[in-house]
Motif scaffolding. Structure first.
Motif, PDB file in Angstrom:
ATOM      1  N   VAL A   1       0.846  -1.203   0.000  1.00  5.98           N
ATOM      2  CA  VAL A   1       0.000   0.000   0.000  1.00  5.98           C
ATOM      3  C   VAL A   1       0.877   1.247   0.000  1.00  5.98           C
ATOM      4  O   VAL A   1       1.857   1.315   0.749  1.00  5.98           O
TER       5      VAL A   1
ATOM      6  N   ALA B   1      -5.746   2.509   0.990  1.00  2.39           N
ATOM      7  CA  ALA B   1      -5.773   2.055   2.396  1.00  2.39           C
ATOM      8  C   ALA B   1      -7.200   2.170   2.919  1.00  2.39           C
ATOM      9  O   ALA B   1      -7.733   1.245   3.545  1.00  2.39           O
TER      10      ALA B   1
ATOM     11  N   SER C   1      -9.751  -0.819   4.080  1.00  2.51           N
ATOM     12  CA  SER C   1     -10.251  -0.842   5.449  1.00  2.51           C
ATOM     13  C   SER C   1     -11.780  -0.920   5.472  1.00  2.51           C
ATOM     14  O   SER C   1     -12.367  -1.681   6.250  1.00  2.51           O
TER      15      SER C   1
ATOM     16  N   ILE D   1      -1.242  -5.560   5.569  1.00  4.32           N
ATOM     17  CA  ILE D   1      -0.691  -4.782   4.442  1.00  4.32           C
ATOM     18  C   ILE D   1       0.798  -4.511   4.690  1.00  4.32           C
ATOM     19  O   ILE D   1       1.256  -4.548   5.827  1.00  4.32           O
TER      20      ILE D   1
ATOM     21  N   ILE E   1       3.599  -1.464   3.726  1.00  6.15           N
ATOM     22  CA  ILE E   1       3.695  -0.095   3.207  1.00  6.15           C
ATOM     23  C   ILE E   1       4.920  -0.013   2.293  1.00  6.15           C
ATOM     24  O   ILE E   1       6.015  -0.443   2.671  1.00  6.15           O
TER      25      ILE E   1
ATOM     26  N   VAL F   1      -2.260   5.864   8.152  1.00  7.10           N
ATOM     27  CA  VAL F   1      -2.802   4.549   7.784  1.00  7.10           C
ATOM     28  C   VAL F   1      -3.178   3.746   9.030  1.00  7.10           C
ATOM     29  O   VAL F   1      -4.164   3.008   9.042  1.00  7.10           O
TER      30      VAL F   1
ATOM     31  N   LEU G   1      -6.979  -2.457   9.146  1.00  2.00           N
ATOM     32  CA  LEU G   1      -5.719  -2.795   8.476  1.00  2.00           C
ATOM     33  C   LEU G   1      -4.675  -3.126   9.532  1.00  2.00           C
ATOM     34  O   LEU G   1      -4.626  -2.496  10.591  1.00  2.00           O
TER      35      LEU G   1
ATOM     36  N   ILE H   1      -0.670  -3.210   9.833  1.00  2.00           N
ATOM     37  CA  ILE H   1       0.590  -2.895   9.133  1.00  2.00           C
ATOM     38  C   ILE H   1       1.606  -3.978   9.498  1.00  2.00           C
ATOM     39  O   ILE H   1       2.246  -3.939  10.537  1.00  2.00           O
TER      40      ILE H   1
END
Ligand SMILES: Cc1ncc(COP(=O)(O)O)c(C=O)c1O
Length: 381
Positions: free
Chosen positions: A112, A118, A122, A134, A136, A159, A165, A167
């Protein structure tokens, strides 16, 4: 009619690519041991595994316990899931708004780098009461996709407010890891490390930090972080000649055909479209049923070489859509039906994808990815 039909079947079955999954496994082990066991391994299988066949290659990678598979697009990820692949699949190029439902349907992990994506991911995950992992993507100097490194911490901070989401990773891509001078790659590593540190200050510490392609896996241990992402070297090809001394690999794909027609022609006889080659002496010319529609690049016209009876024969005249002619005058005993190696080894001689790329000013990656769909893949090992 009958004669032409049997000739057709000779053409369609004679040009094939053999994919040696044993060599793939060998290369995997060679690469795996370059990073500590704690570092995870993502096998890059985008572009149909660089032309080798994404599903058989991914199955082999699963069997060998690679941790992740990397594809370019959602469509490639869906193809792997439909082929029965269970491992986490990272969509390296990211996804589009209209693809977010399929990300969930097929349990893919997108890269992403745009806020609206994003958000769309979501919202879709929220509707299903799920979380999407995800990674980044940060641009540390490749100048392609990704959030500009100086803006990355602020981007990640935004984000993380999307509750659906997770990370799971932060990634970047090196532009010069295969070059002798490592100064720009080191600058990219510094930028990447600084971004990770800034994120830590915000209490964001994803488990997977990754930037290393094949060349960096070999040349730059500082680039290993917690996951490495090699592609080309899995397939036995070197991103630069200097890497040959550092790790031994086996070429996974060989590309073969047969002599379909052979004729003696006098001196002064033109060969193929445009008469760009005219024989200088009485010659024996072999017609090989491979052409640019099979991925045998037209720039190989009057430049390429093939192996017949362990000897090199030059491509003469223009490569056609379905045919390539080679001069076999110097190859005694050449006959219709003889094996022709376009890429690979024969009786101690070898043509590598790197060498083919060198003939036409391109790289082994393009030679491998170009091997066309109508070239049947045959798997061994
Ligand atoms: C994002 C990304 N990661 C990893 C790789 C693998 O690179 P290589 O094939 O040079 O190992 C590629 C290939 O182009 C890539 O685009």
């Amino acid at each position: 009619m009958e004669a032409s039909l049997s000739f057709m079947s000779l053409c369609s079955h004679t040009t094939k690519a053999e994919v040696d999954l044993g060599a793939l496994a060998y290369n995997y082990h060679q690469l795996r041991q370059l990073a500590p066991p704690s570092v995870k391994f993502l096998a890059v299988v985008k572009a149909d595994a660089y032309g080798h066949g994404a599903i058989p290659v991914s199955k082999k990678m699963e069997e060998l316990s690679a941790d992740f598979l990397g594809v370019a697009s959602l469509k490639e990820g869906v193809e792997l899931r439909n082929g029965g692949i269970k491992k986490p699949i990272l969509v390296l190029s990211g996804v589009y708004q209209e693809e977010v439902e399929e990300v969930l349907d097929y349990q893919l992990t997108p890269m992403v780098y745009r806020l609206e994506i994003a958000e769309a991911l979501s919202v879709a995950a929220n509707k299903r009461g799920k979380k999407i992992p995800i990674h980044i993507k940060v641009d540390t100097g490749m100048g392609r996709i990704g959030v500009f490194f100086e803006e990355a911490p602020a981007f990640v901070n935004r984000v993380r407010r999307f509750e659906n989401l997770e990370i799971e990773g932060i990634a970047s891509h090196l532009s010069t890891a295969d070059e002798g001078n490592s100064s720009f790659a080191e600058e990219q590593l510094k930028r990447f490390s600084r971004t990770i540190e800034e994120m830590k200050k915000l209490d964001i510490d994803p488990p997977f930090c990754h930037i290393a392609n094949s060349a960096a896996l070999v040349n730059l241990p500082a680039a290993h972080f917690t996951l490495v992402r090699p592609g080309i070297m899995l397939y036995g090809s070197y991103p630069s000649p200097s890497l040959k001394d550092k790790v031994s690999l086996r070429q996974v794909m060989s590309w073969e055909s047969r002599i379909a027609d052979l004729k003696k022609v006098p001196a002064g006889y033109p060969i193929s479209y445009g008469r760009t080659f005219v024989t200088q002496r009485p010659s024996l010319i072999a017609a090989i049923p491979v052409g640019y529609a099979d991925g045998y690049n037209r720039l190989l016209s009057n430049r390429g070489e093939v192996l017949i009876k362990g000897k090199r024969a030059p491509v003469v005249g223009r490569v056609c859509m379905d045919w390539t002619m080679v001069d076999v005058t110097a190859i005694s005993g050449a006959e219709v039906g003889d094996e022709v190696v376009l890429m690979g080894s024969q009786l101690g001689q070898e043509i590598t994808p790197e060498e083919m790329g060198g003939w036409i000013g391109t790289i082994s990656y393009e030679i491998l990815c170009a091997v066309g769909k109508r070239v049947q893949r045959i798997y061994k090992g």
